[in-house]
Motif scaffolding. Sequence first.
Motif, PDB file in Angstrom:
ATOM      1  N   LYS A  53      -6.593   1.530   2.415  1.00 21.87           N
ATOM      2  CA  LYS A  53      -5.666   2.555   1.936  1.00 21.87           C
ATOM      3  C   LYS A  53      -4.443   2.580   2.840  1.00 21.87           C
ATOM      4  O   LYS A  53      -4.539   2.281   4.039  1.00 21.87           O
ATOM      5  N   ALA A  54      -3.315   2.959   2.260  1.00 26.71           N
ATOM      6  CA  ALA A  54      -2.075   3.016   3.025  1.00 26.71           C
ATOM      7  C   ALA A  54      -2.189   3.990   4.199  1.00 26.71           C
ATOM      8  O   ALA A  54      -1.604   3.762   5.258  1.00 26.71           O
ATOM      9  N   SER A  55      -2.951   5.056   4.029  1.00 28.40           N
ATOM     10  CA  SER A  55      -3.085   6.034   5.113  1.00 28.40           C
ATOM     11  C   SER A  55      -3.712   5.420   6.366  1.00 28.40           C
ATOM     12  O   SER A  55      -3.483   5.903   7.479  1.00 28.40           O
ATOM     13  N   GLN A  56      -4.469   4.343   6.199  1.00 29.23           N
ATOM     14  CA  GLN A  56      -5.081   3.684   7.349  1.00 29.23           C
ATOM     15  C   GLN A  56      -4.054   2.958   8.215  1.00 29.23           C
ATOM     16  O   GLN A  56      -4.342   2.626   9.358  1.00 29.23           O
ATOM     17  N   LEU A  57      -2.865   2.752   7.679  1.00 30.43           N
ATOM     18  CA  LEU A  57      -1.812   2.109   8.464  1.00 30.43           C
ATOM     19  C   LEU A  57      -1.336   3.011   9.598  1.00 30.43           C
ATOM     20  O   LEU A  57      -0.686   2.552  10.528  1.00 30.43           O
ATOM     21  N   SER A  58      -1.686   4.291   9.543  1.00 35.15           N
ATOM     22  CA  SER A  58      -1.321   5.193  10.634  1.00 35.15           C
ATOM     23  C   SER A  58      -2.005   4.780  11.937  1.00 35.15           C
ATOM     24  O   SER A  58      -1.546   5.131  13.021  1.00 35.15           O
ATOM     25  N   ASN A  59      -3.083   4.027  11.832  1.00 32.62           N
ATOM     26  CA  ASN A  59      -3.759   3.513  13.025  1.00 32.62           C
ATOM     27  C   ASN A  59      -2.958   2.410  13.707  1.00 32.62           C
ATOM     28  O   ASN A  59      -3.311   1.982  14.799  1.00 32.62           O
ATOM     29  N   CYS A  60      -1.907   1.970  13.069  1.00 33.34           N
ATOM     30  CA  CYS A  60      -1.019   0.957  13.642  1.00 33.34           C
ATOM     31  C   CYS A  60       0.100   1.685  14.388  1.00 33.34           C
ATOM     32  O   CYS A  60       1.204   1.885  13.861  1.00 33.34           O
TER      33      CYS A  60
END
Length: 115
Positions: A53-60
């Motif tokens: 999910k796009a929200s998981q990109l916040s971990n970047c």
Amino acid sequence: MPAAWRSHWLANAKALSRHKQANTMNLDDELCLCFHVSRRKVINYIRIHQPQKASQLSNCFGAGTGCGWCRPFLERLLQQHQNGEPIITDDKELPDPQSYASGRTEHRRRKGLEE
């Protein structure tokens, strides 16, 4: 190829490369301006961590968690990956860095985040 032609060709290729770099967003340009996350970091994060999910990109490095301006661009990179398309490293549809930053400033102003 004669040495004079080769020298001329190399000079033109370097000038064209500089012009292209000035007018397109490069891998090391910041995609998330709030947290200074480059396109290269996001692309590598997607390749290595395979987010669903796009929200998981916040971990970047927090990408996409600030003003929200970069979220559509982050989602597009993830969508390319999920569709099995190569992630475009020289995407002509992205604005140049100056236009991108200006768009973010206007976005922040509309959201009441800019003073």
